[in-house]
Design a protein around this motif. Sequence first.
Motif, PDB file in Angstrom:
ATOM      1  N   GLU A  59       0.835  -1.203   0.000  1.00 36.60           N
ATOM      2  CA  GLU A  59       0.000   0.000   0.000  1.00 36.60           C
ATOM      3  C   GLU A  59       0.868   1.249   0.000  1.00 36.60           C
ATOM      4  OE1 GLU A  59      -2.662  -0.238   3.300  1.00 36.60           O
ATOM      5  OE2 GLU A  59      -3.703  -1.994   2.501  1.00 36.60           O
ATOM      6  N   GLY A  60       1.925   1.235   0.792  1.00 38.13           N
ATOM      7  CA  GLY A  60       2.846   2.371   0.814  1.00 38.13           C
ATOM      8  C   GLY A  60       3.526   2.574  -0.527  1.00 38.13           C
ATOM      9  N   ALA A  61       3.887   1.482  -1.185  1.00 33.68           N
ATOM     10  CA  ALA A  61       4.519   1.587  -2.504  1.00 33.68           C
ATOM     11  C   ALA A  61       3.537   2.139  -3.532  1.00 33.68           C
ATOM     12  CB  ALA A  61       5.032   0.222  -2.950  1.00 33.68           C
ATOM     13  N   ALA A  62       2.272   1.725  -3.444  1.00 35.42           N
ATOM     14  CA  ALA A  62       1.262   2.247  -4.369  1.00 35.42           C
ATOM     15  C   ALA A  62       1.053   3.743  -4.144  1.00 35.42           C
ATOM     16  CB  ALA A  62      -0.050   1.489  -4.194  1.00 35.42           C
ATOM     17  N   GLN A  63       1.026   4.159  -2.873  1.00 34.50           N
ATOM     18  CA  GLN A  63       0.871   5.582  -2.571  1.00 34.50           C
ATOM     19  C   GLN A  63       2.071   6.373  -3.075  1.00 34.50           C
ATOM     20  OE1 GLN A  63      -1.746   7.072  -1.408  1.00 34.50           O
ATOM     21  NE2 GLN A  63      -0.816   9.086  -1.296  1.00 34.50           N
ATOM     22  N   ALA A  64       3.266   5.835  -2.898  1.00 31.46           N
ATOM     23  CA  ALA A  64       4.465   6.518  -3.390  1.00 31.46           C
ATOM     24  C   ALA A  64       4.445   6.616  -4.914  1.00 31.46           C
ATOM     25  CB  ALA A  64       5.716   5.772  -2.933  1.00 31.46           C
ATOM     26  N   GLN A  65       3.960   5.586  -5.572  1.00 31.45           N
ATOM     27  CA  GLN A  65       3.866   5.612  -7.036  1.00 31.45           C
ATOM     28  C   GLN A  65       2.893   6.701  -7.498  1.00 31.45           C
ATOM     29  OE1 GLN A  65       5.938   3.753  -8.662  1.00 31.45           O
ATOM     30  NE2 GLN A  65       5.299   4.434 -10.667  1.00 31.45           N
ATOM     31  N   LYS A  66       1.788   6.865  -6.769  1.00 28.59           N
ATOM     32  CA  LYS A  66       0.834   7.932  -7.105  1.00 28.59           C
ATOM     33  C   LYS A  66       1.485   9.304  -6.937  1.00 28.59           C
ATOM     34  CE  LYS A  66      -3.385   5.477  -5.872  1.00 28.59           C
ATOM     35  NZ  LYS A  66      -4.529   5.409  -4.930  1.00 28.59           N
ATOM     36  N   GLU A  67       2.248   9.474  -5.862  1.00 29.49           N
ATOM     37  CA  GLU A  67       2.925  10.751  -5.642  1.00 29.49           C
ATOM     38  C   GLU A  67       3.962  11.019  -6.727  1.00 29.49           C
ATOM     39  OE1 GLU A  67       4.497  11.319  -1.733  1.00 29.49           O
ATOM     40  OE2 GLU A  67       2.607  10.802  -0.767  1.00 29.49           O
ATOM     41  N   ILE A  68       4.651   9.985  -7.157  1.00 28.93           N
ATOM     42  CA  ILE A  68       5.631  10.158  -8.230  1.00 28.93           C
ATOM     43  C   ILE A  68       4.938  10.608  -9.504  1.00 28.93           C
ATOM     44  CG2 ILE A  68       7.170   8.881  -9.779  1.00 28.93           C
ATOM     45  CD1 ILE A  68       8.018   7.239  -7.326  1.00 28.93           C
ATOM     46  N   GLN A  69       3.817   9.990  -9.821  1.00 27.33           N
ATOM     47  CA  GLN A  69       3.064  10.396 -11.012  1.00 27.33           C
ATOM     48  C   GLN A  69       2.604  11.843 -10.891  1.00 27.33           C
ATOM     49  OE1 GLN A  69       2.538   8.704 -13.840  1.00 27.33           O
ATOM     50  NE2 GLN A  69       3.784   7.019 -13.041  1.00 27.33           N
ATOM     51  N   MET A  70       2.149  12.230  -9.703  1.00 29.15           N
ATOM     52  CA  MET A  70       1.673  13.591  -9.481  1.00 29.15           C
ATOM     53  C   MET A  70       2.826  14.590  -9.606  1.00 29.15           C
ATOM     54  SD  MET A  70       0.001  15.282  -6.072  1.00 29.15           S
ATOM     55  CE  MET A  70       1.574  15.295  -5.257  1.00 29.15           C
ATOM     56  N   LEU A  71       3.996  14.246  -9.063  1.00 23.73           N
ATOM     57  CA  LEU A  71       5.112  15.174  -9.043  1.00 23.73           C
ATOM     58  C   LEU A  71       5.789  15.335 -10.409  1.00 23.73           C
ATOM     59  CD1 LEU A  71       6.707  14.281  -5.619  1.00 23.73           C
ATOM     60  CD2 LEU A  71       5.316  16.264  -6.193  1.00 23.73           C
ATOM     61  N   GLN A  72       5.418  14.539 -11.360  1.00 28.78           N
ATOM     62  CA  GLN A  72       5.995  14.685 -12.689  1.00 28.78           C
ATOM     63  C   GLN A  72       5.358  15.841 -13.467  1.00 28.78           C
ATOM     64  OE1 GLN A  72       5.706  10.777 -14.422  1.00 28.78           O
ATOM     65  NE2 GLN A  72       7.591  10.092 -13.435  1.00 28.78           N
ATOM     66  N   GLN A  73       4.267  16.387 -12.955  1.00 30.48           N
ATOM     67  CA  GLN A  73       3.634  17.549 -13.577  1.00 30.48           C
ATOM     68  C   GLN A  73       4.132  18.800 -12.856  1.00 30.48           C
ATOM     69  OE1 GLN A  73      -0.492  16.770 -13.070  1.00 30.48           O
ATOM     70  NE2 GLN A  73      -0.465  14.909 -14.315  1.00 30.48           N
ATOM     71  N   PRO A  74       4.551  19.842 -13.615  1.00 32.88           N
ATOM     72  CA  PRO A  74       5.140  21.050 -12.982  1.00 32.88           C
ATOM     73  C   PRO A  74       4.187  21.750 -12.005  1.00 32.88           C
ATOM     74  CG  PRO A  74       5.481  21.059 -15.352  1.00 32.88           C
ATOM     75  CD  PRO A  74       4.593  19.907 -15.057  1.00 32.88           C
ATOM     76  N   ASP A  75       2.912  21.872 -12.338  1.00 29.51           N
ATOM     77  CA  ASP A  75       1.975  22.551 -11.436  1.00 29.51           C
ATOM     78  C   ASP A  75       1.819  21.777 -10.128  1.00 29.51           C
ATOM     79  OD1 ASP A  75       1.622  24.459 -13.351  1.00 29.51           O
ATOM     80  OD2 ASP A  75      -0.224  23.561 -14.165  1.00 29.51           O
ATOM     81  N   SER A  76       1.737  20.479 -10.228  1.00 25.45           N
ATOM     82  CA  SER A  76       1.600  19.652  -9.018  1.00 25.45           C
ATOM     83  C   SER A  76       2.862  19.710  -8.179  1.00 25.45           C
ATOM     84  CB  SER A  76       1.305  18.211  -9.400  1.00 25.45           C
ATOM     85  OG  SER A  76       0.083  18.117 -10.084  1.00 25.45           O
ATOM     86  N   LEU A  77       4.009  19.757  -8.829  1.00 20.64           N
ATOM     87  CA  LEU A  77       5.274  19.832  -8.104  1.00 20.64           C
ATOM     88  C   LEU A  77       5.352  21.129  -7.297  1.00 20.64           C
ATOM     89  CD1 LEU A  77       8.025  18.621  -7.501  1.00 20.64           C
ATOM     90  CD2 LEU A  77       8.888  19.760  -9.555  1.00 20.64           C
ATOM     91  N   GLU A  78       4.933  22.222  -7.909  1.00 23.13           N
ATOM     92  CA  GLU A  78       4.943  23.512  -7.201  1.00 23.13           C
ATOM     93  C   GLU A  78       3.972  23.481  -6.024  1.00 23.13           C
ATOM     94  OE1 GLU A  78       3.858  28.188  -8.017  1.00 23.13           O
ATOM     95  OE2 GLU A  78       4.230  26.860  -9.736  1.00 23.13           O
ATOM     96  N   ARG A  79       2.795  22.936  -6.234  1.00 24.72           N
ATOM     97  CA  ARG A  79       1.797  22.859  -5.166  1.00 24.72           C
ATOM     98  C   ARG A  79       2.319  21.991  -4.018  1.00 24.72           C
ATOM     99  NH1 ARG A  79      -4.103  20.012  -5.431  1.00 24.72           N
ATOM    100  NH2 ARG A  79      -4.683  20.529  -3.321  1.00 24.72           N
ATOM    101  N   TYR A  80       2.937  20.871  -4.345  1.00 22.67           N
ATOM    102  CA  TYR A  80       3.472  19.962  -3.327  1.00 22.67           C
ATOM    103  C   TYR A  80       4.561  20.667  -2.508  1.00 22.67           C
ATOM    104  CZ  TYR A  80       5.440  15.737  -1.246  1.00 22.67           C
ATOM    105  OH  TYR A  80       5.885  14.785  -0.361  1.00 22.67           O
ATOM    106  N   ALA A  81       5.450  21.387  -3.181  1.00 19.42           N
ATOM    107  CA  ALA A  81       6.524  22.108  -2.495  1.00 19.42           C
ATOM    108  C   ALA A  81       5.947  23.182  -1.574  1.00 19.42           C
ATOM    109  CB  ALA A  81       7.471  22.726  -3.512  1.00 19.42           C
ATOM    110  N   ARG A  82       4.908  23.845  -2.020  1.00 20.30           N
ATOM    111  CA  ARG A  82       4.291  24.881  -1.177  1.00 20.30           C
ATOM    112  C   ARG A  82       3.614  24.270   0.046  1.00 20.30           C
ATOM    113  NH1 ARG A  82       2.822  29.961  -3.325  1.00 20.30           N
ATOM    114  NH2 ARG A  82       3.833  30.399  -5.299  1.00 20.30           N
TER     115      ARG A  82
END
Length: 100
Positions: A59-82
């Motif tokens: 489950e943790g690996a699946a969640q990390a995979q979702k975050e990786i997919q999300m962080l590959q988009q520039p807008d999502s990366l900025e939002r995550y950093a904020r």
Amino acid sequence: MKFPEWITPSKWQGWVKYVITLLVFLVVYLFVGDQSVLRFVHRGREIRHLEEQRDRYLEGAAQAQKEIQMLQQPDSLERYAREQYYMHKDGEDIYLVKDE
């Protein structure tokens, strides 16, 4: 001691060795050796614990995979950093509001 008619002392004494042998076998089977029932039960519990742990990791690996997919988009990366690291642009003020 008075025995019933169908059990005479001589017949009872003949069966004692079989009863003792059976009891020794049961004790050995239940408590001694690598293939004992107690070890079997312990291993079953350990297997269940390890399967639960594996499921948590999956489950943790699946969640990390979702975050990786999300962080590959520039807008999502900025939002995550904020949100996670409270980063901001120059000249921008940040106000933290805690929900209670």
